[in-house]
Design a protein around this motif. Structure first.
Motif, PDB file in Angstrom:
ATOM      1  N   ALA A  46      63.863  37.175 -34.400  1.00 37.96           N
ATOM      2  CA  ALA A  46      63.607  38.631 -34.981  1.00 37.96           C
ATOM      3  C   ALA A  46      62.355  38.741 -35.888  1.00 37.96           C
ATOM      4  N   GLY A  47      61.236  38.459 -36.215  1.00 43.86           N
ATOM      5  CA  GLY A  47      60.704  38.344 -36.749  1.00 43.86           C
ATOM      6  C   GLY A  47      59.464  38.710 -36.747  1.00 43.86           C
ATOM      7  N   ALA A  48      58.096  38.635 -37.168  1.00 46.98           N
ATOM      8  CA  ALA A  48      57.137  38.678 -36.628  1.00 46.98           C
ATOM      9  C   ALA A  48      56.735  38.132 -36.067  1.00 46.98           C
ATOM     10  N   MET A  49      56.975  37.084 -34.762  1.00 44.13           N
ATOM     11  CA  MET A  49      56.555  36.217 -33.940  1.00 44.13           C
ATOM     12  C   MET A  49      57.183  36.640 -32.657  1.00 44.13           C
ATOM     13  N   ARG A  83      70.721  35.284 -34.761  1.00 43.46           N
ATOM     14  CA  ARG A  83      71.922  34.664 -35.719  1.00 43.46           C
ATOM     15  C   ARG A  83      72.421  36.451 -36.054  1.00 43.46           C
ATOM     16  N   VAL A 127      61.225  31.242 -35.163  1.00 41.38           N
ATOM     17  CA  VAL A 127      61.885  30.499 -36.056  1.00 41.38           C
ATOM     18  C   VAL A 127      61.331  30.359 -37.497  1.00 41.38           C
ATOM     19  N   ALA A 133      64.904  25.455 -39.670  1.00 41.76           N
ATOM     20  CA  ALA A 133      65.462  25.901 -38.743  1.00 41.76           C
ATOM     21  C   ALA A 133      66.309  24.621 -37.681  1.00 41.76           C
ATOM     22  N   CYS A 186      55.746  27.555 -30.978  1.00 37.68           N
ATOM     23  CA  CYS A 186      54.880  28.585 -32.065  1.00 37.68           C
ATOM     24  C   CYS A 186      54.559  28.013 -32.956  1.00 37.68           C
ATOM     25  N   THR A 187      55.357  27.403 -33.698  1.00 40.50           N
ATOM     26  CA  THR A 187      55.672  27.624 -35.166  1.00 40.50           C
ATOM     27  C   THR A 187      54.672  26.468 -36.266  1.00 40.50           C
ATOM     28  N   ASN A 188      54.633  26.362 -36.953  1.00 38.67           N
ATOM     29  CA  ASN A 188      54.207  26.170 -38.344  1.00 38.67           C
ATOM     30  C   ASN A 188      54.755  25.570 -39.299  1.00 38.67           C
ATOM     31  N   LEU A 221      47.116  31.889 -34.636  1.00 40.82           N
ATOM     32  CA  LEU A 221      46.660  33.378 -34.940  1.00 40.82           C
ATOM     33  C   LEU A 221      48.012  33.380 -36.325  1.00 40.82           C
ATOM     34  N   ALA A 222      47.673  34.326 -37.204  1.00 37.92           N
ATOM     35  CA  ALA A 222      49.059  35.656 -37.706  1.00 37.92           C
ATOM     36  C   ALA A 222      49.823  36.367 -36.269  1.00 37.92           C
ATOM     37  N   ALA A 223      50.436  36.508 -36.348  1.00 39.59           N
ATOM     38  CA  ALA A 223      51.213  37.486 -36.042  1.00 39.59           C
ATOM     39  C   ALA A 223      50.829  39.063 -35.469  1.00 39.59           C
TER      40      ALA A 223
HETATM   41  N1  LIG Z   1      53.880  35.086 -39.192  1.00 42.77           N
HETATM   42  C1  LIG Z   1      53.008  34.331 -38.416  1.00 42.77           C
HETATM   43  O1  LIG Z   1      52.039  35.162 -38.768  1.00 42.77           O
HETATM   44  C2  LIG Z   1      52.605  33.338 -37.817  1.00 42.77           C
HETATM   45  C3  LIG Z   1      51.642  33.152 -36.893  1.00 42.77           C
HETATM   46  C4  LIG Z   1      51.832  31.781 -36.526  1.00 42.77           C
HETATM   47  C5  LIG Z   1      52.911  30.476 -36.475  1.00 42.77           C
HETATM   48  N2  LIG Z   1      54.415  31.705 -37.138  1.00 42.77           N
HETATM   49  C6  LIG Z   1      55.051  30.647 -36.847  1.00 42.77           C
HETATM   50  O2  LIG Z   1      56.240  31.326 -35.736  1.00 42.77           O
HETATM   51  C7  LIG Z   1      57.249  30.820 -36.488  1.00 42.77           C
HETATM   52  C8  LIG Z   1      58.395  32.855 -36.671  1.00 42.77           C
HETATM   53  O3  LIG Z   1      57.336  33.029 -37.707  1.00 42.77           O
HETATM   54  P1  LIG Z   1      57.468  34.849 -38.294  1.00 42.77           P
HETATM   55  O4  LIG Z   1      56.284  34.885 -39.108  1.00 42.77           O
HETATM   56  O5  LIG Z   1      58.156  35.547 -37.081  1.00 42.77           O
HETATM   57  O6  LIG Z   1      59.028  34.394 -39.154  1.00 42.77           O
HETATM   58  P2  LIG Z   1      59.458  35.464 -39.741  1.00 42.77           P
HETATM   59  O7  LIG Z   1      59.330  36.768 -39.446  1.00 42.77           O
HETATM   60  O8  LIG Z   1      59.859  35.365 -41.305  1.00 42.77           O
HETATM   61  O9  LIG Z   1      61.106  35.583 -38.957  1.00 42.77           O
HETATM   62  C9  LIG Z   1      61.855  33.987 -38.932  1.00 42.77           C
HETATM   63  C10 LIG Z   1      62.883  34.247 -37.268  1.00 42.77           C
HETATM   64  O10 LIG Z   1      63.402  33.558 -37.880  1.00 42.77           O
HETATM   65  C11 LIG Z   1      65.284  33.259 -38.032  1.00 42.77           C
HETATM   66  N3  LIG Z   1      65.481  32.627 -38.534  1.00 42.77           N
HETATM   67  C12 LIG Z   1      65.482  32.118 -39.757  1.00 42.77           C
HETATM   68  N4  LIG Z   1      66.229  30.803 -39.858  1.00 42.77           N
HETATM   69  C13 LIG Z   1      67.102  30.579 -39.130  1.00 42.77           C
HETATM   70  C14 LIG Z   1      68.361  29.444 -38.308  1.00 42.77           C
HETATM   71  N5  LIG Z   1      68.534  28.834 -39.847  1.00 42.77           N
HETATM   72  N6  LIG Z   1      68.665  29.973 -37.321  1.00 42.77           N
HETATM   73  C15 LIG Z   1      68.113  30.937 -36.546  1.00 42.77           C
HETATM   74  N7  LIG Z   1      67.030  31.872 -36.751  1.00 42.77           N
HETATM   75  C16 LIG Z   1      66.814  31.565 -38.079  1.00 42.77           C
HETATM   76  C17 LIG Z   1      65.310  35.268 -38.949  1.00 42.77           C
HETATM   77  O11 LIG Z   1      66.409  35.107 -38.939  1.00 42.77           O
HETATM   78  P3  LIG Z   1      67.291  35.926 -40.230  1.00 42.77           P
HETATM   79  O12 LIG Z   1      66.393  37.550 -40.793  1.00 42.77           O
HETATM   80  O13 LIG Z   1      68.576  35.969 -40.297  1.00 42.77           O
HETATM   81  O14 LIG Z   1      67.251  35.415 -41.500  1.00 42.77           O
HETATM   82  C18 LIG Z   1      64.183  35.844 -38.109  1.00 42.77           C
HETATM   83  O15 LIG Z   1      64.634  36.560 -37.430  1.00 42.77           O
HETATM   84  C19 LIG Z   1      57.479  30.729 -37.529  1.00 42.77           C
HETATM   85  O16 LIG Z   1      57.660  28.675 -37.679  1.00 42.77           O
HETATM   86  C20 LIG Z   1      56.171  30.046 -38.407  1.00 42.77           C
HETATM   87  O17 LIG Z   1      55.369  29.599 -39.523  1.00 42.77           O
HETATM   88  C21 LIG Z   1      53.727  32.319 -37.609  1.00 42.77           C
END
Ligand SMILES: NC(=O)c1ccc[n+]([C@@H]2O[C@H](COP(=O)([O-])OP(=O)(O)OC[C@H]3O[C@@H](n4cnc5c(N)ncnc54)[C@H](OP(=O)(O)O)[C@@H]3O)[C@@H](O)[C@H]2O)c1
Length: 252
Positions: free
Chosen positions: A8-11, A31, A96, A100, A120-122, A164-166
């Motif tokens: 439930a984060g940025a992506m 979670r 995530v 995770a 979509c993970t990195n 690319l970024a979210a």
């Molecule tokens: N942000 C970007 O610009 C971007 C771009 C491309 C790819 N990505 C990749 O996309 C993925 C998500 O990135 P994001 O930026 O959306 O991350 P984020 O904003 O930090 O959100 C991560 C989410 O994952 C949940 N999470 C963390 N640990 C967990 C676990 N053990 N079990 C279940 N849920 C868990 C978090 O829940 P809690 O809030 O409970 O911790 C949160 O809802 C990452 O792999 C990142 O590398 C990100």
């Protein structure tokens, strides 16, 4: 399509918001029930926008055990636990941290059978060996998508949207220098690739089928390298000529 988003984060917000706006049934599975509910509500609140990518009707229902409200239109953004979000979906986005995945796959890997799983993970880490003044990253592992496929062997894993970024995925600018922004897509199942290509088009993006899932590790490496350049202030786009000049000298 019925899309379950794990995280439930940025992506989750960026891609889930765009897909809900395009009319897909989106379930946010996290979670934390509070995080899932907050994001489902936040996406729902955007759906009344008049932007071309936005839908018009909204409703929010919550999974049993979290909360409930009555549907008011065909577009659904719901909050759920992770298991419920996977169970009700045809497509699952893993949004995530890579850290995770081991736990998630152990618990839910078999439930992903038959579903399209978008990775979509990195796996970025800061590059401690970077010269002074240079920001760079390295990968903590070199084939995340293949690891997901190993942990969910009956799922159709597709790597996409990691480059690319979210904020870019959440934005609405899709044309740069006259070309539509492209999304490389790696996967082994043609139907799954076609499904993800459609989801890219729903965000007004240009899908680029980019090989089998074994190619995803290069897409992951492209991401870590390119993002490092951007963080260092270099315009990574400038290092690539157009296709017409890719194998020729253009400056004659
Ligand atoms: N942000 C970007 O610009 C971007 C771009 C491309 C790819 N990505 C990749 O996309 C993925 C998500 O990135 P994001 O930026 O959306 O991350 P984020 O904003 O930090 O959100 C991560 C989410 O994952 C949940 N999470 C963390 N640990 C967990 C676990 N053990 N079990 C279940 N849920 C868990 C978090 O829940 P809690 O809030 O409970 O911790 C949160 O809802 C990452 O792999 C990142 O590398 C990100």
């Amino acid at each position: 399509m019925r899309i379950g988003i794990i995280g439930a984060g940025a992506m989750a917000a960026a891609l889930g918001g765009g897909w809900a706006a395009a009319g897909h049934e989106v379930v946010i599975g996290a979670r934390s029930a509070e995080s899932a509910r907050e994001l489902a509500g936040r996406i729902t609140a955007t759906l009344g926008d008049t932007s071309p990518r936005r839908g018009t009707g909204t409703h929010t229902t919550e999974m049993p055990g979290i909360a409930e409200s009555e549907p008011t239109s065909p577009i659904a953004v719901r909050a759920a636990g992770i298991g419920a979000a996977i169970a009700g979906a045809d497509i699952v986005l893993m949004a995530v941290p890579v850290s995770a995945l081991t736990e998630l796959l152990a618990e839910h890997g078999s439930a992903l059978a038959g579903k399209v799983v978008i990775d979509c993970t990195n796996a970025f880490l800061p590059d401690d060996a970077a010269p002074e003044g240079v920001t760079a990253f390295v990968l903590s592992e070199d084939a995340v998508a293949e690891r997901i496929a190993a942990g969910a062997p009956k799922a159709h894993v597709v790597k996409a949207f990691n480059l690319l970024a979210a904020e870019v995925w959440a934005g609405t600018d899709r044309i740069f220098d006259g070309a539509r922004l492209a999304v490389p897509i790696c996967g082994d199942n043609p139907d799954a690739i076609a499904t993800v290509a459609t989801l890219a088009e729903d965000l007004a993006l240009q899908p680029f089928p980019a090989g089998g899932l074994h190619q995803a590790r290069y897409l992951e490496a492209t991401s870590v390298f390119t993002v490092g350049l951007w963080f260092s202030g270099a315009d990574a786009r400038a290092m690539l000529p157009p296709l017409s000049a890719a194998f020729a000298v253009a400056d004659a």
